[in-house]
Design a protein around this motif. Structure first.
Motif: not given
Ligand SMILES: [Cu+2]
Length: 237
Positions: A171, A206, A208, A210, A214, A217
């Motif tokens: 992340h 977040c 990245e 993921c 995502h 997040m």
């Molecule tokens: Cu993430």
């Protein structure tokens, strides 16, 4: 086309390109207001890079447009159909251009080094917070108080060290208002130092890719004056 008219066109085109780029790229147009000491340094570097690169880019574009419209192969250049028989002043121009590029590149690198030092992971902090990332949420732990929370509370004006790790995949901790971003990895602890300078609520996202959720997040980052910070820790968890 007369020489004066040509140069007027160069200056006008260059100025227009520079003005448009400065308007489009100024830091406050696509970033929230800066809320950390680190953000001020990042914004300063960004603005300085724009001041260096935009005029150069604008000048190149303007010169290119003029060159394309003005310097064409003419009938009397029949022996040189490509029209490549230029003057002999290229060497000096090239030397100046290369030297200037080297100096500018080193200057930009100095900003990068300054920002890297800013993220110095061995710096002293007044407070440690553990950050646990997992698909697809954030959790925060305050070891001194032995408290958990789903929002990140930070005391205003204090240097905080975030110790971050992931339970599953990679992340990335990103708070645009702090201008800080750091990968959060399984099996490893990454660190980030931040000094909040403005009370308020900010978004942690977040950064990245993921998995499925995502994009949602996220978590709330709440910067509070020290007394309210202590009260929030006592209440919220
Ligand atoms: Cu993430």
């Amino acid at each position: 086309v007369s020489r004066a008219l040509r140069w007027t066109a160069v200056v006008a085109t260059g100025s227009a390109v520079a003005w448009l780029l400065f308007r489009a790229l100024s830091a406050d147009r696509f970033m929230p207001p800066a809320a950390s000491a680190e953000a001020a340094v990042v914004d300063q570097a960004f603005d300085e890079m724009l001041r260096i690169t935009i005029p150069i880019y604008a000048a190149v574009i303007a010169a290119l447009l003029v060159a394309v419209t003005s310097f064409r192969a003419r009938r009397r250049d029949a022996g040189d159909p490509a029209g490549t028989n230029g003057g002999g002043s290229g060497a000096v121009l090239q030397a100046v251009w290369v030297l200037a590029s080297v100096i500018l590149t080193l200057r930009l690198a100095a900003y990068g080094i300054r920002e890297y030092r800013l993220l110095d992971q061995d710096g002293a902090a007044e407070l440690d917070v553990q950050v646990h990332a997992s698909q697809w949420s954030w959790e925060f732990y305050y070891p001194a108080e032995r408290k958990y929370g789903s929002a990140l509370f930070l005391p205003l004006g204090r240097r905080v060290r975030l110790l971050m790790t992931s339970a599953d995949v990679v992340h990335s901790f990103w708070v645009p208002a702090f201008r800080l971003k750091m990968d959060v990895l399984p099996g490893r602890v990454t660190k980030l130092l931040v000094t909040p300078t403005r009370a308020g609520d900010y978004l942690l996202q977040c950064a990245e890719l993921c998995g499925q959720d995502h994009t949602i997040m996220t978590a709330r980052v709440s910067v509070l004056p020290p007394d309210k910070f202590a009260a929030a820790l006592a209440e919220e968890f």
